[in-house]
Write a protein that holds these residues in place. Sequence first.
Motif, short mmCIF file in Angstrom:
data_model
loop_
_atom_site.label_atom_id
_atom_site.label_comp_id
_atom_site.label_asym_id
_atom_site.label_seq_id
_atom_site.Cartn_x
_atom_site.Cartn_y
_atom_site.Cartn_z
N TYR A 199 0.87 -1.33 -0.08
CA TYR A 199 0.08 0.16 -0.02
C TYR A 199 0.91 1.12 0.02
N ALA A 200 0.84 1.97 -0.99
CA ALA A 200 1.81 3.13 -1.34
C ALA A 200 1.59 4.42 -0.38
N ASP A 201 -0.10 4.34 -0.17
CA ASP A 201 -0.57 5.60 0.74
C ASP A 201 -0.77 5.24 2.10
N TRP A 202 0.18 4.74 2.71
CA TRP A 202 0.22 4.15 4.02
C TRP A 202 0.20 5.46 5.12
N GLN A 203 0.79 6.45 4.43
CA GLN A 203 0.98 7.61 5.32
C GLN A 203 -0.56 8.23 5.38
N SER A 204 -1.27 7.87 4.77
CA SER A 204 -2.84 8.59 4.85
C SER A 204 -3.56 8.10 5.91
N LEU A 205 -3.11 6.91 6.78
CA LEU A 205 -3.80 6.14 7.56
C LEU A 205 -3.60 6.73 8.88
N PHE A 206 -4.72 6.49 9.86
CA PHE A 206 -4.63 6.95 11.35
C PHE A 206 -4.46 8.63 11.36
N THR A 207 -4.93 9.33 10.52
CA THR A 207 -5.27 10.60 10.76
C THR A 207 -6.51 11.30 10.16
N PRO A 208 -7.12 11.62 11.26
CA PRO A 208 -6.85 11.91 12.50
C PRO A 208 -6.86 10.35 13.30
N LEU A 209 -6.24 10.24 14.31
CA LEU A 209 -6.45 9.03 15.07
C LEU A 209 -7.61 9.26 16.29
N TYR A 210 -8.31 8.53 16.61
CA TYR A 210 -9.29 8.54 17.55
C TYR A 210 -8.82 7.65 18.66
N PRO A 211 -9.26 7.68 20.03
CA PRO A 211 -8.91 6.98 21.10
C PRO A 211 -9.87 5.71 20.86
N LYS A 212 -9.57 4.70 21.49
CA LYS A 212 -10.27 3.34 21.49
C LYS A 212 -11.30 3.39 22.04
N GLN A 213 -11.51 4.59 22.99
CA GLN A 213 -12.99 4.61 23.36
C GLN A 213 -13.99 4.91 22.48
N VAL A 214 -13.51 5.65 21.35
CA VAL A 214 -14.35 6.05 20.43
C VAL A 214 -14.69 4.90 19.25
N MET A 215 -13.31 4.19 19.08
CA MET A 215 -13.84 3.23 17.99
C MET A 215 -13.76 1.69 18.48
N GLY A 216 -13.68 1.39 19.64
CA GLY A 216 -13.73 0.33 20.37
C GLY A 216 -15.18 -0.54 19.89
N SER A 217 -16.24 0.23 19.97
CA SER A 217 -17.48 -0.45 19.66
C SER A 217 -18.33 0.34 18.69
N PRO A 218 -19.42 -0.48 18.00
CA PRO A 218 -20.01 0.31 17.05
C PRO A 218 -21.14 1.44 17.56
N ASN A 219 -21.59 0.97 18.81
CA ASN A 219 -22.24 2.06 19.37
C ASN A 219 -21.50 3.47 19.74
N SER A 220 -20.27 3.23 20.19
CA SER A 220 -19.50 4.65 20.54
C SER A 220 -19.25 5.19 19.29
N PHE A 221 -18.99 4.41 18.11
CA PHE A 221 -18.44 5.07 17.05
C PHE A 221 -19.60 5.56 16.21
N ASN A 222 -20.80 4.82 16.09
CA ASN A 222 -21.93 5.30 15.26
C ASN A 222 -22.58 6.64 16.09
N ASP A 223 -22.99 6.54 17.49
CA ASP A 223 -23.65 7.51 18.10
C ASP A 223 -23.03 8.25 19.03
N GLY A 224 -22.09 7.46 19.84
CA GLY A 224 -21.40 8.31 21.01
C GLY A 224 -20.65 9.54 20.43
#
Length: 821
Positions: A199-224
């Motif tokens: 993957y040439a564009d690997w520098q595009s990943l993880f920006t912005p980086l969210y905390p695991k509290q946001v990304m860790g579950s569908p509910n927190s990602f979708n609604d929280g």
Amino acid sequence: MSQIGAPRGRTCSRSPRSRTLRSVATLTSAVLAVTVLAGCSSDDEAGEAPAAAQDNAPAARDRVADGGTLRWAVDALPTTLNTFQADADGTTARIAGAVLPALYTLDERGRPRLNPDYLESAQVVETEPKQVVLYKLNQQAVWSDGREIGAPDFVAQWRALSGRDTAYWTARNSGYERIEKIERGKNDLEVRVTFAKPYADWQSLFTPLYPKQVMGSPNSFNDGARTTLKATAGPFLLKTIDRKSGDVTLARNPRWWGQSAKLDTVVLKAVPRADRATALAAGTLDLAEIDRSAAERIALALRDARAGRNGAQAAAAHGPGSAITPSKALKSWALAHGSDDDKAAEVKAARKKNQEAIARYASAQDALAKYVVRKSLEPAYTQLSLNGESGPLADERVRRAVARAINRQELAESVLGPLGLPAKPPGSHLALAGQAAYADSSDALGGQDTKEAQALLADAGWVPGGALQKPAGTKAGSEAEKEAEKKAAEKEKEKEKEKEKEKGKEKGKGEKAEGSTGARKAEGSTDAKKKGSDSASDEGLYIVGDDKPGDRRAVPAPVIGANGPESGTDVLAPAPAAARESAALLARAEALDTGTGSGARAAQSVAKPDRGVAGAYAPRGTAAPVTAPEATKALGKDGKALSLRFVLPSGPGSESLRAVGDRIVRMLDAVGIRTEVTKVSDDSFFKDHVASGDYDLALYSWPASAFPATDARPIFAKPEPASDGSLLVEQNYSRVGTDRIDQLFDQAAGTLDEEEARELVRQADARIWAAAGSIPLYQRPQLVAARADLVNAGAWGLAAPRYQDIGFKKPESSKGAERNR
């Protein structure tokens, strides 16, 4: 980034949670969310400079006062704080830039640069058997709750955005689906990311980086994450979102380990663009993107101030009071103090209203003189989109004719020239001048050339008089009907012979002449009915190129070929001619791609001074209509006029776009292409017309891309048929694409050789030009009103803001003293 939905089932997605949209089209009237795109991350300083430098009043940090509040205009309050959701917008991106980790930021040339606030290093450490990227994190980097930023956050974001779990309502997952695994390195500060395929564009990943509290579950990602963020890690914290006042308040982060933010707070204020001049005059904003009219108003206020004129004098010179002459003032005074009480009351009310307007204008001019206009070019370009799904524009020759009819330089100068900005049209769909991936590939299509445009149209069968011709092979009725009529006529003829065999030839001739006269009368009656039908169908319709609504003029028969009159047959491009034309254009694209090979030789052999392809667009010997008056007359084919539906937004912020549209209409009319201009509301322009395919021509903007192999692919991907019969177009709203373009994007995204990736992107762009589904016209102007003492803020151009450096300049009289506001 935000995403336009899929109205009318035409902009389709296999799943609402598997859309790979990364960029969003922007409008002049309402700029939707864009993240700037850049080129590859080469350290090579050579190459073309940006078209315009950034203008943000740069100042060293020791010249910036500590403290203060910045009031910064945004279009609206954010509907979500999660940039990976479909309805994320520009305000979402601005908040994320201030409060969340960005592993890479963009410099003044739009190139991604490692951000030392979060990373000590990031590099590809293995390529065989698989690509491995090792991130070494800044050991001081912590979330606002005190937890270290580390591998768990990377893992949570990868799992949420990989597309494997459809419970996450993601708007894009480009790049994350290529990751095979993420592991902790030698210690907690190292993160190893292994890719399943390069993957040439690997520098595009993880920006912005969210905390695991946001990304860790569908509910927190979708609604929280729509209304709050459980943890942040930037120079500022998200303090409050006040829906009632329309303010988002960001406060300085006390846990920030980098250089401390100069400002105490940043208040993002929701102010529509049409209201910003008033808000600036009222002194309620410090920084705001503005339109041209507001910029001119500020420039006028500054000229008045430099000339020593106050607001009242300015109002008398060019404001509401400028129309009041001494004689008018005397007459008004006399009427106000006259014997006619009713008239006196009316005039007094008008005088009071006028005095109030003068006072408001004077006050506004005094306030606006405290601002400056900082200007550059946005990391986005405005394009003319040609919908190739159906109709005349499904023929690539017609699309190319439209492109060759347009003078891009004239359009760019009309928009950017009055602003004092460089007016060179973009030469690429995939990058802007200054970016590493930029190369001018517009020669794959060629510049403005009226004769070539006309030749293309003639080759496609669109000729003057074609609207009055019946399609070749048209039959009056079925073969059975014709046979029955023939037999009946023969029987009648036999009967007549028996009855009239004694009559002479003259009488027979007279009957034959009478029959001919009757036929002509019938034919004339049919023509009259047809004409009446055409007129009725045009009622209330304005088509550019007609003298008046509903009045279509018959045009003389065209001259077809180098010599000779109209032959009476329709001029349809034979398959070999179309093949030769496509081959010639692809040869030019290949020549631009590689500079070698048979394609390059073919392009060189047909080169013209303007680097267009002489004779490549139509068979040799096929000339455009040569009679000058005919060149501007409407064209037709198979009894149909060539008319394109040009959709434009009608809102108050779209005046510039409509002015460009008017110029394009005149350019197309010059080659015989009529346009039906349809103006629609800003709210429905993109959603109900562009995204749904309900248009032939449309003007809207795309951001250029920091990672074009990833971000631009869905914009130019070849549409695929969906199971319901509609087209899956992703973001390719022109509905024009090829397998080869898709292959080049895939190859560019899959190579780890930066030079090779740039070359593949350039090849893809050459073919996008040749396909003529999108014609870049000009880079968008970026006009920002800023308080004169505000530094490190304004028109950033291709760069990303550095929020911690924004502030107010220290007073010259008290160097070193803090500014209290």
